[in-house]
Each structure stands twice: as structure tokens, then as C-alpha cells.
Design a protein around this motif. Sequence first.
Motif: not given
Length: 346
Positions: A71-83, A90-100, A166-170
Motif C-alpha cells: 500500500a505504498s506509492p504507486n511507483a513502488t508497486h511493481a518493484p515491491l511486488a516482484i521482490a 503471497h502478495v496483495v497490491v493496491d490499485k493501480p497494479f503498476a504505473i503502466d 505531484r508530477s512523477g510516475p504513477g
Amino acid sequence: MAEALRVALVGYGLAGRVFHAPLIAATPRLWLHTVVSSDADKVHADYPDVRVIATPQAAFDDPDIDLVVIASPNATHAPLAIAALRAGRHVVVDKPFAIDLDEASAVAEVARASTGLLTVFHNRRWDADFLALRALLADDEIGDIAEVHSHFDRFRPVVPDRWRERSGPGAGLWLDLGPHLVDQALQLFGLPEAVQADIAIQRAGAEVDDWFHVVLRYPRLRVVLHAGAMVPGAGLRFSVHGTRGSWFKHGLDPQEAALRDGAVPGGDDWGVDPAPGRLLRVQGDGTIVEGPSPAPAGDYRAFYAGVRDAIRSSIAPPVTLAEALDVMRVLQAAIDSAASGRIAIL
């Protein structure tokens, strides 16, 4: 009774504190064991007995942890889920799944090779109004559907100082509210043939999109997804039009407001919508009469109960990987359509 699954929650901002932590704590046989946060005092003010650690990887590497919730900022979803998946959790990712879509596909590839379950928190499948609409369609109350408007408007004319603004990924409204509206539409109607999108910045001082109007194009049906930050009042949530009539719903499902106010999920009136929709039916002679609208109670805990059962019984999670990727395909198609000014074909 089976032992409770031990859960590590990564992030204790709005998503972690308001949504995930209370729902996990209120779901039988889930144990909020660990929170990853830099502010232990804030966590312990709500959950005195929860362990607080500073780094996500420490939670991923802990053999006592069964389930990781990101449940961290969107830009961290993918790298944290992979780790977390590579650590065997087992992993639950908050939406969005990833930034793209590319990032989401990379996570999916790791998930397919992992022993862990991966699912995405599309909690608004358990909104009271969405459940009411689903029941109407299942009972064919409105007939063949031609037009659906799904709105999620707010009145926030002053841009708040938070990472989503703020401007940035996600960042931006489309990746914040778009996943909710897209997932609901796909649950009802499946993938569209094409997507036509207008995504814009309207507020003074805004750095990222705060308005969108996205049309999902089916052979006959058109589904309009809309959100803005300059809309006062409760406003329209759904309008649905078919060959037998229409259904209108104003106001939002009450669960988010209750969670923000610190209410504990559950109880006889949990998720009961105080403003159920209006069903208008067209009679054979052309007259319009108002009929009873379904009014089921919503309950976001159903998502976490489904995750628990999927882990315990090796059944499909409440949101499958294929469904999560389809949501990302539509989100990406809308971004591409808005950037190019053209219809994106799926």
C-alpha cells in the motif's frame, strides 16, 4: 480452526491506514502482524501490538509472514511486488497494479513462476451501488444496455500537497480513480473493442491530471467513465440506460467515509447505502413507472476473505491475474488515446 495468516502491510499512508489495516484486522483468520513504516508512533496509536519495521525487504524475508500487502506509492508497486514474490510471499497490491502495462506484465511474469499468490485490491467490486447494478443486470431489469455513465467526481479545487498530486510516475487522477471505474466496467461487460480518452489538468497549480472522460466502445454499448475535481455536491454515480428502462444512482458507497472516520468494519448497518438508486421502467404503452431498486450492503472485507480462502484452499483469488492485467490494458489504452488524440484499439 485454521491458524490466522500473518500479514505484513507495506505503507501506512492513506491507503494503508484507512483501507487495508482496518479491513485486515476485521477479517477472521487474518492477523495484522507487521507494518512497514517510518512512523512507528502513528501505527502504534492505532494498533499497539503490531510490529513496526522500517524496510520492506525485512518483511519479505521473514518466514513468519504469509501475506504481504503493498500500500505504498504507486511507483513502488511493481518493484515491491516482484521482490515479495521472489521471497516466496503471497502478495496483495493496491490499485493501480503498476504505473503502466509493461510494468504490470513484468510483475505477472514473476508471479507465474512464483509459488505465491498475486492479486490486486479492486475493492469497489463490493460497493453497495455496484452490487445493486450487478443484480439489476443479472435479473435483466433494464433490458439490453445501450449506455452507461460511471462517475466519481469530487470537489477539491485546492490542490493538496501529497505525492498523488505531484508530477512523477504513477500520479494523477486517472491512475487513482480510473482503476476502480475500469474494473467495474470490465466485470459487467468484459473488454471493450476500443478506448477513446480525454485526460486533462483543470485546477490552477495542478501538476498532474485531475479530470478524465473515457469512453469504452463496444459493438453497440458505450460505457463512459468520468471523474473531475471541480464538482461540488454528491453528484451522479451511475446512470444506466437500456431497452426496458433506466437506473440512476447519486452519492458514493458509504464505506470509504466510514473508514476515514475510524469506524470498525462490520455491524448490522455496515455498507448500507443511505441513498439507493432509482429504477425507472418503461411499460408496454410507453408510460414510465418507478420500481424497487436493489439495495444490497457493500462489504470490502469480502476481498480479504477471498484472499484468505484462496491461500488456504488453492482456489482463484477474488481478483485474478488475468483480470488485473485487463484493467491495466484499458488504463494504458486510455493514456495512449489521450496522448495521441486517437481511438486506441484493444
